[in-house]
Design an enzyme around this catalytic site. Structure first.
Site, PDB file in Angstrom:
ATOM      1  N   ASP A  80      -4.737  -7.173  -7.607  1.00  0.00           N
ATOM      2  CA  ASP A  80      -6.172  -7.437  -7.797  1.00  0.00           C
ATOM      3  C   ASP A  80      -6.517  -7.054  -9.234  1.00  0.00           C
ATOM      4  O   ASP A  80      -7.177  -6.040  -9.490  1.00  0.00           O
ATOM      5  CB  ASP A  80      -6.980  -6.636  -6.780  1.00  0.00           C
ATOM      6  CG  ASP A  80      -6.687  -7.103  -5.365  1.00  0.00           C
ATOM      7  OD1 ASP A  80      -6.840  -8.298  -5.094  1.00  0.00           O
ATOM      8  OD2 ASP A  80      -6.259  -6.274  -4.548  1.00  0.00           O
ATOM      9  N   SER A 108      -2.980  -8.146   2.681  1.00  0.00           N
ATOM     10  CA  SER A 108      -3.373  -8.102   4.102  1.00  0.00           C
ATOM     11  C   SER A 108      -3.720  -9.500   4.601  1.00  0.00           C
ATOM     12  O   SER A 108      -3.590  -9.798   5.784  1.00  0.00           O
ATOM     13  CB  SER A 108      -4.572  -7.180   4.283  1.00  0.00           C
ATOM     14  OG  SER A 108      -4.222  -5.884   3.859  1.00  0.00           O
ATOM     15  N   HIS A 164       0.835  -1.211   0.000  1.00  0.00           N
ATOM     16  CA  HIS A 164       0.000   0.000   0.000  1.00  0.00           C
ATOM     17  C   HIS A 164       0.866   1.257   0.000  1.00  0.00           C
ATOM     18  O   HIS A 164       0.542   2.242  -0.672  1.00  0.00           O
ATOM     19  CB  HIS A 164      -0.886   0.033   1.244  1.00  0.00           C
ATOM     20  CG  HIS A 164      -1.901  -1.070   1.316  1.00  0.00           C
ATOM     21  ND1 HIS A 164      -1.780  -2.135   2.166  1.00  0.00           N
ATOM     22  CD2 HIS A 164      -3.050  -1.264   0.628  1.00  0.00           C
ATOM     23  CE1 HIS A 164      -2.822  -2.938   2.020  1.00  0.00           C
ATOM     24  NE2 HIS A 164      -3.605  -2.450   1.088  1.00  0.00           N
TER      25      HIS A 164
HETATM   26  O1  PAF Z   1      -8.505  -3.387  -3.032  1.00  0.00           O
HETATM   27  C1  PAF Z   1      -9.106  -3.014  -2.009  1.00  0.00           C
HETATM   28  O2  PAF Z   1      -8.527  -2.833  -0.945  1.00  0.00           O
HETATM   29  C2  PAF Z   1     -10.602  -2.773  -2.070  1.00  0.00           C
HETATM   30  O3  PAF Z   1     -11.237  -3.690  -2.897  1.00  0.00           O
HETATM   31  C3  PAF Z   1     -10.969  -1.328  -2.463  1.00  0.00           C
HETATM   32  C4  PAF Z   1     -10.519  -0.984  -3.877  1.00  0.00           C
HETATM   33  C5  PAF Z   1     -10.335  -0.359  -1.480  1.00  0.00           C
HETATM   34  C6  PAF Z   1     -12.488  -1.138  -2.414  1.00  0.00           C
HETATM   35  O4  PAF Z   1     -12.992  -1.400  -1.143  1.00  0.00           O
END
Ligand code: PAF
Length: 282
Positions: free
Chosen positions: A152, A188, A37
Site C-alpha cells: 500500500d 486479504s 502481515h
Molecule cells: O493497511 C491497512 O490494513 C489499513 O489501512 C491500516 C493501516 C491498518 C489502517 O486501518
C-alpha cells in the site's frame, strides 16, 4: 500474548513498557492476517522490545459502496497467528473505542495532495480515514517504530507525511511486499478471487516488471511504457484503473521523461476484485 480491547488498558500497559525503557513497535492491521502481515511482525520484532499489533476493520476508510460489511473478519485465527509469530500485545478495539463520538463525527486527519491522487481519486475519503485511524493508534500505543507494508505504497507515503507534519516521534518502517507463488502480491482481498481470477491477476506483477525494464533498459518514452502496460493488463483479462510511472518520493507526475527515482503502480480488477501493486524502478 495479551489481548486488550480498551484504549485505557493499552495506555496503562504502554506506560509500564515505557517506564521500563522498553522500545515499542506498532503493526496496525485490519485483520484477516496472512504471511505478509506476519512478516511485518517479524520486522517489528527486529526493531523493538515489545510488539503491539492492532486488528481493527476501520469503517472510516471504506466508501459507501465498498466492501466494509463483507471485509473478511477472522479474529480467532488472527490472534493465534499473531501469538505464534511473536506478537506481545494484540489491540482489538470496538468502533466506539476508536471513535467515541461516532465514526461520522470523528476529528479527521487529512494529508492534502497525496490524499487526492491515484487511489485517492477512485476512493474519495479513503486516506482521511486511514490517517485518522493511524493517528489514534499512534496516540494509544505510543510506539517508537511503526511498520507498514510497501504494497500500500500511497498509504505508506500518507502516513510518513502525517507523522512528520504532526511531529510524532515515530520511525516509519516499510516492509517489502510478500508475493504468492504466481507473483501476486499478498492481500486479504485475494480471498475474493476464484481460481481463474487468481491466475489472471499474476499479470499485474509481470506488467510491473515490464514497466521497470522499460524505464531502466529502453529508450521508450514513459507514456509509451504506460500505454503498453495498460494493453498488457487488458490482454490478460484484467480491467486496469491505472498503470502509471510516478516519482517515488511523492507520487508526483514525472517531469521531462526522467528515469531515476520512479515507481510503477497498478490498480486493476480481476473479476470484481480490485487489486493494487507496485514496483520501485531503481
Ligand atoms: O493497511 C491497512 O490494513 C489499513 O489501512 C491500516 C493501516 C491498518 C489502517 O486501518
Amino acid at each position: 500474548m495479551r489481548t486488550v480491547t480498551h484504549a485505557d488498558d493499552l495506555h496503562a500497559l504502554v506506560a509500564g513498557f515505557r517506564r521500563d525503557g522498553r522500545r515499542i513497535a506498532l503493526v496496525p492491521t485490519m485483520g484477516n492476517l496472512h504471511a505478509g502481515h506476519h512478516s511485518l511482525i517479524a520486522i517489528a520484532r527486529m526493531h523493538a522490545d515489545v510488539v503491539i499489533a492492532s486488528v481493527f476493520v476501520n469503517p472510516t476508510q471504506f466508501g459507501p459502496h465498498e466492501d466494509f460489511a463483507r471485509y473478511p473478519r477472522t479474529p480467532e485465527a488472527d490472534a493465534t497467528g499473531l501469538a505464534a509469530h511473536g506478537c506481545d500485545v494484540l489491540f482489538m478495539p470496538a468502533v466506539e473505542e476508536m471513535y467515541p463520538f461516532g465514526a461520522a463525527n470523528m476529528v479527521s486527519v487529512s494529508v492534502p495532495g497525496l490524499r487526492d491522487v491515484l487511489e485517492g481519486a477512485t476512493r474519495p475519503g479513503h486516506f482521511d480515514g486511514v490517517a485518522s485511524v493511524v493517528a489514534r493508534l499512534f496516540n494509544f500505543a505510543q510506539p517508537q517504530i511503526a511498520v507498514f507494508g510497501q504494497k500500500d505504497y500511497q498509504q505508506l507515503l500518507v502516513i510518513r507525511r502525517m507523522t512528520r507534519d504532526l511531529g510524532y516521534p515515530i520511525q516509519i518502517v516499510a516492509a517489502p511486499i510478500m508475493r504468492e507463488e504466481n507473483g501476486l502480491a499478498m492481500s486479504s482481498r485475494n480471498r475474493y478471487l476464484d481460481a481463474g481470477e487468481h491466475e489472471r491477476a499474476a499479470a499485474i506483477h509481470v506488467t510491473l516488471q515490464a514497466m521497470r525494464d522499460g524505464v531502466l533498459h529502453s529508450t521508450l518514452p514513459l507514456a509509451a511504457i504506460q500505454a503498453r502496460a495498460v494493453e498488457r493488463l487488458k490482454q490478460a483479462g484484467l480491467a486496469p484503473d491505472y498503470a502509471v510511472l510516478r516519482q517515488a518520493d511523492d507520487l508526483g507526475e514525472v517531469l521531462a521523461d526522467r528515469r531515476d527515482g520512479l515507481i510503477a503502480l497498478i490498480a486493476a480488477r480481476s473479476g470484481s476484485t480490485r487489486l493494487i501493486d507496485n514496483l520501485i524502478c531503481a
